[in-house]
Design an enzyme around this catalytic site. Structure first.
Site, PDB file in Angstrom:
ATOM      1  N   SER A   6      48.369  47.008  74.935  1.00  0.00           N
ATOM      2  CA  SER A   6      49.578  46.309  75.374  1.00  0.00           C
ATOM      3  C   SER A   6      49.217  45.237  76.399  1.00  0.00           C
ATOM      4  O   SER A   6      48.670  45.538  77.459  1.00  0.00           O
ATOM      5  CB  SER A   6      50.552  47.304  75.994  1.00  0.00           C
ATOM      6  OG  SER A   6      51.581  46.590  76.647  1.00  0.00           O
ATOM      7  N   HIS A  31      50.040  44.590  71.212  1.00  0.00           N
ATOM      8  CA  HIS A  31      51.432  44.945  71.497  1.00  0.00           C
ATOM      9  C   HIS A  31      51.935  44.019  72.610  1.00  0.00           C
ATOM     10  O   HIS A  31      51.296  43.875  73.644  1.00  0.00           O
ATOM     11  CB  HIS A  31      51.486  46.408  71.940  1.00  0.00           C
ATOM     12  CG  HIS A  31      52.851  46.959  72.139  1.00  0.00           C
ATOM     13  ND1 HIS A  31      53.644  47.401  71.098  1.00  0.00           N
ATOM     14  CD2 HIS A  31      53.587  47.139  73.262  1.00  0.00           C
ATOM     15  CE1 HIS A  31      54.791  47.847  71.575  1.00  0.00           C
ATOM     16  NE2 HIS A  31      54.788  47.685  72.892  1.00  0.00           N
ATOM     17  N   ASP A  33      55.117  43.239  75.071  1.00  0.00           N
ATOM     18  CA  ASP A  33      56.345  43.803  75.637  1.00  0.00           C
ATOM     19  C   ASP A  33      57.225  42.710  76.211  1.00  0.00           C
ATOM     20  O   ASP A  33      56.830  42.037  77.167  1.00  0.00           O
ATOM     21  CB  ASP A  33      55.987  44.796  76.754  1.00  0.00           C
ATOM     22  CG  ASP A  33      55.458  46.092  76.186  1.00  0.00           C
ATOM     23  OD1 ASP A  33      56.158  46.699  75.353  1.00  0.00           O
ATOM     24  OD2 ASP A  33      54.352  46.491  76.565  1.00  0.00           O
ATOM     25  N   MET A  35      60.598  41.861  78.145  1.00  0.00           N
ATOM     26  CA  MET A  35      61.609  42.480  79.015  1.00  0.00           C
ATOM     27  C   MET A  35      62.522  41.400  79.576  1.00  0.00           C
ATOM     28  O   MET A  35      62.040  40.373  80.060  1.00  0.00           O
ATOM     29  CB  MET A  35      60.918  43.198  80.168  1.00  0.00           C
ATOM     30  CG  MET A  35      59.930  44.237  79.681  1.00  0.00           C
ATOM     31  SD  MET A  35      59.082  44.964  81.073  1.00  0.00           S
ATOM     32  CE  MET A  35      58.093  46.199  80.237  1.00  0.00           C
ATOM     33  N   HIS A  64      57.711  44.026  70.981  1.00  0.00           N
ATOM     34  CA  HIS A  64      58.666  45.079  71.371  1.00  0.00           C
ATOM     35  C   HIS A  64      59.726  44.448  72.262  1.00  0.00           C
ATOM     36  O   HIS A  64      59.446  44.105  73.408  1.00  0.00           O
ATOM     37  CB  HIS A  64      57.862  46.172  72.099  1.00  0.00           C
ATOM     38  CG  HIS A  64      58.664  47.292  72.643  1.00  0.00           C
ATOM     39  ND1 HIS A  64      58.155  48.225  73.509  1.00  0.00           N
ATOM     40  CD2 HIS A  64      59.967  47.658  72.434  1.00  0.00           C
ATOM     41  CE1 HIS A  64      59.088  49.102  73.822  1.00  0.00           C
ATOM     42  NE2 HIS A  64      60.201  48.777  73.191  1.00  0.00           N
ATOM     43  N   MET A 135      59.280  56.075  72.614  1.00  0.00           N
ATOM     44  CA  MET A 135      58.887  55.758  73.989  1.00  0.00           C
ATOM     45  C   MET A 135      58.508  57.051  74.706  1.00  0.00           C
ATOM     46  O   MET A 135      59.287  58.012  74.719  1.00  0.00           O
ATOM     47  CB  MET A 135      60.027  55.072  74.751  1.00  0.00           C
ATOM     48  CG  MET A 135      60.357  53.650  74.318  1.00  0.00           C
ATOM     49  SD  MET A 135      58.987  52.482  74.360  1.00  0.00           S
ATOM     50  CE  MET A 135      58.480  52.566  76.075  1.00  0.00           C
ATOM     51  N   GLY A 140      60.033  49.564  80.929  1.00  0.00           N
ATOM     52  CA  GLY A 140      60.231  48.622  82.032  1.00  0.00           C
ATOM     53  C   GLY A 140      58.951  48.307  82.785  1.00  0.00           C
ATOM     54  O   GLY A 140      58.783  47.201  83.271  1.00  0.00           O
ATOM     55  N   PHE A 141      58.067  49.275  82.857  1.00  0.00           N
ATOM     56  CA  PHE A 141      56.850  49.075  83.648  1.00  0.00           C
ATOM     57  C   PHE A 141      55.658  49.741  82.979  1.00  0.00           C
ATOM     58  O   PHE A 141      55.802  50.823  82.402  1.00  0.00           O
ATOM     59  CB  PHE A 141      57.023  49.667  85.055  1.00  0.00           C
ATOM     60  CG  PHE A 141      58.178  49.045  85.794  1.00  0.00           C
ATOM     61  CD1 PHE A 141      58.001  47.881  86.537  1.00  0.00           C
ATOM     62  CD2 PHE A 141      59.451  49.599  85.706  1.00  0.00           C
ATOM     63  CE1 PHE A 141      59.076  47.287  87.186  1.00  0.00           C
ATOM     64  CE2 PHE A 141      60.537  49.014  86.347  1.00  0.00           C
ATOM     65  CZ  PHE A 141      60.347  47.852  87.091  1.00  0.00           C
ATOM     66  N   GLY A 142      54.509  49.085  83.097  1.00  0.00           N
ATOM     67  CA  GLY A 142      53.271  49.715  82.644  1.00  0.00           C
ATOM     68  C   GLY A 142      52.808  50.708  83.704  1.00  0.00           C
ATOM     69  O   GLY A 142      53.343  50.745  84.820  1.00  0.00           O
ATOM     70  N   GLY A 143      51.835  51.514  83.350  1.00  0.00           N
ATOM     71  CA  GLY A 143      51.184  52.389  84.330  1.00  0.00           C
ATOM     72  C   GLY A 143      51.974  53.624  84.744  1.00  0.00           C
ATOM     73  O   GLY A 143      51.626  54.255  85.733  1.00  0.00           O
ATOM     74  N   ASP A 173      54.364  54.894  72.812  1.00  0.00           N
ATOM     75  CA  ASP A 173      54.227  53.792  73.774  1.00  0.00           C
ATOM     76  C   ASP A 173      54.610  54.279  75.173  1.00  0.00           C
ATOM     77  O   ASP A 173      55.745  54.678  75.409  1.00  0.00           O
ATOM     78  CB  ASP A 173      55.168  52.659  73.313  1.00  0.00           C
ATOM     79  CG  ASP A 173      55.082  51.420  74.182  1.00  0.00           C
ATOM     80  OD1 ASP A 173      54.219  51.357  75.070  1.00  0.00           O
ATOM     81  OD2 ASP A 173      55.897  50.503  73.948  1.00  0.00           O
ATOM     82  N   GLY A 174      53.635  54.214  76.083  1.00  0.00           N
ATOM     83  CA  GLY A 174      53.895  54.560  77.482  1.00  0.00           C
ATOM     84  C   GLY A 174      53.018  55.706  77.950  1.00  0.00           C
ATOM     85  O   GLY A 174      53.097  56.813  77.405  1.00  0.00           O
ATOM     86  N   GLY A 195      48.378  50.419  77.413  1.00  0.00           N
ATOM     87  CA  GLY A 195      48.183  49.282  78.310  1.00  0.00           C
ATOM     88  C   GLY A 195      47.121  49.576  79.345  1.00  0.00           C
ATOM     89  O   GLY A 195      45.934  49.281  79.165  1.00  0.00           O
TER      90      GLY A 195
HETATM   91  C1  DX5 Z   1      56.665  50.140  78.803  1.00  0.00           C
HETATM   92  C2  DX5 Z   1      56.096  49.281  77.693  1.00  0.00           C
HETATM   93  C3  DX5 Z   1      54.723  49.695  77.288  1.00  0.00           C
HETATM   94  C4  DX5 Z   1      53.693  49.518  78.358  1.00  0.00           C
HETATM   95  C5  DX5 Z   1      52.720  50.634  78.220  1.00  0.00           C
HETATM   96  O1  DX5 Z   1      57.887  49.613  79.178  1.00  0.00           O
HETATM   97  O2  DX5 Z   1      56.903  49.321  76.542  1.00  0.00           O
HETATM   98  O3  DX5 Z   1      54.285  49.044  76.104  1.00  0.00           O
HETATM   99  O4  DX5 Z   1      53.011  48.296  78.294  1.00  0.00           O
HETATM  100  O5  DX5 Z   1      51.860  50.556  79.288  1.00  0.00           O
HETATM  101  P1  DX5 Z   1      51.013  51.791  79.790  1.00  0.00           P
HETATM  102  O6  DX5 Z   1      50.070  52.148  78.685  1.00  0.00           O
HETATM  103  O7  DX5 Z   1      50.349  51.238  81.001  1.00  0.00           O
HETATM  104  O8  DX5 Z   1      51.989  52.887  80.077  1.00  0.00           O
HETATM  105 ZN    ZN Z   2      56.080  48.480  74.401  1.00  0.00          ZN
END
Ligand code: DX5
Ligand code: ZN
Length: 230
Positions: A6, A31, A33, A35, A64, A135, A140-143, A173-174, A195
């Site tokens: 991602s 991927h 994302d 937002m 996405h 999901m 909304g956020f990575g990590g 995803d996530g 990601g």
């Molecule tokens: C979350 C996103 C994910 C995100 C995953 O809102 O849809 O695609 O990039 O990131 P990681 O792998 O860091 O959770």
């Molecule tokens: Zn995503």
């Protein structure tokens, strides 16, 4: 088994470089994302962000849309170079029209479901989609950490696919890292968005291959157990 890094976890100042890094790492898909600051409390990038990296790779672009009004964006992302577009089942009575719109542009159709939303909400659409995105964090956020309570949804999606003989991919995803990817593969996932756990590695190619090997092994084990039981 598909591994899709991602781009949200990449260095935003080096988008092109990071796309090439994913390409060289032999990732299957990229991927992306999107937002809108309304459907989720964060803003990422728009069609222009997709368009600028499109010429750098032939990897499939898995877009996405975490957006309240995908109807005004689908065509823009298609023109920018998306291969797949995923919209959320939480958009309720607009979903059918959105899926149709994506299909009519000749793209692969994806449907996403958030952790608090019941998996039965996707049932009416299963014969209209190429990908079901489950999901495993609140978007909304990575990590963020993986939500283990979501795993039964993967098992249910897998059972429905067998029962109905449908071809959709089961994408997660996530919070996907080597351990949680294995857990999802055991439950029936075949497509892994990751990601932080991938882009955070110095040797992305090795990390992608390691994740692929882990999930392939889990899938083989699952099939083996199923053969013994039946
Ligand atoms: C979350 C996103 C994910 C995100 C995953 O809102 O849809 O695609 O990039 O990131 P990681 O792998 O860091 O959770
Ligand atoms: Zn995503």
């Amino acid at each position: 088994m598909i591994i899709a890094p991602s781009l949200l976890a990449a260095n935003f100042g080096r988008f092109a470089h990071e796309t090439v890094r994913a390409h060289r790492a032999k990732a299957d898909w990229l991927h992306l994302d999107i937002m809108d600051g309304h459907f989720v409390p964060n803003i990422s990038f728009g069609p222009e962000g997709v368009r600028v990296v499109r010429p750098l790779t032939r990897m499939k672009f898995d877009v996405h849309l975490m957006c309240s009004k995908p109807e005004i964006l689908i065509e823009r992302f298609a023109e920018a170079g998306a291969d797949h577009i995923i919209v959320h089942v939480e958009l309720e009575d607009r979903v059918t029209q959105l899926l149709w719109k994506i299909r009519s542009l000749g793209l692969q159709v994806g449907l996403a479901v958030n952790p608090p939303t019941g998996i039965s909400n996707v049932l009416p659409y299963l014969d209209q989609i190429d990908q079901l995105l489950i999901m495993t964090v609140n978007p909304g956020f990575g990590g963020q950490p993986f939500i283990h309570e979501v795993v039964p949804k993967i098992q249910q999606a897998f059972a429905w696919r067998e029962e109905k003989a449908l071809p959709y991919r089961i994408e997660v995803d996530g919070g996907i890292n080597f351990a949680t990817a294995a857990e999802c593969a055991r439950a029936g996932a075949d497509t892994f968005v990751s990601g932080t756990a991938l882009f955070g590695q110095r040797q992305l190619g090795k990390a992608v291959q390691k994740m692929r090997d882990i999930v392939r092994k889990e899938a083989r084990l699952r099939k083996h157990v199923k053969d013994i039981v039946s």
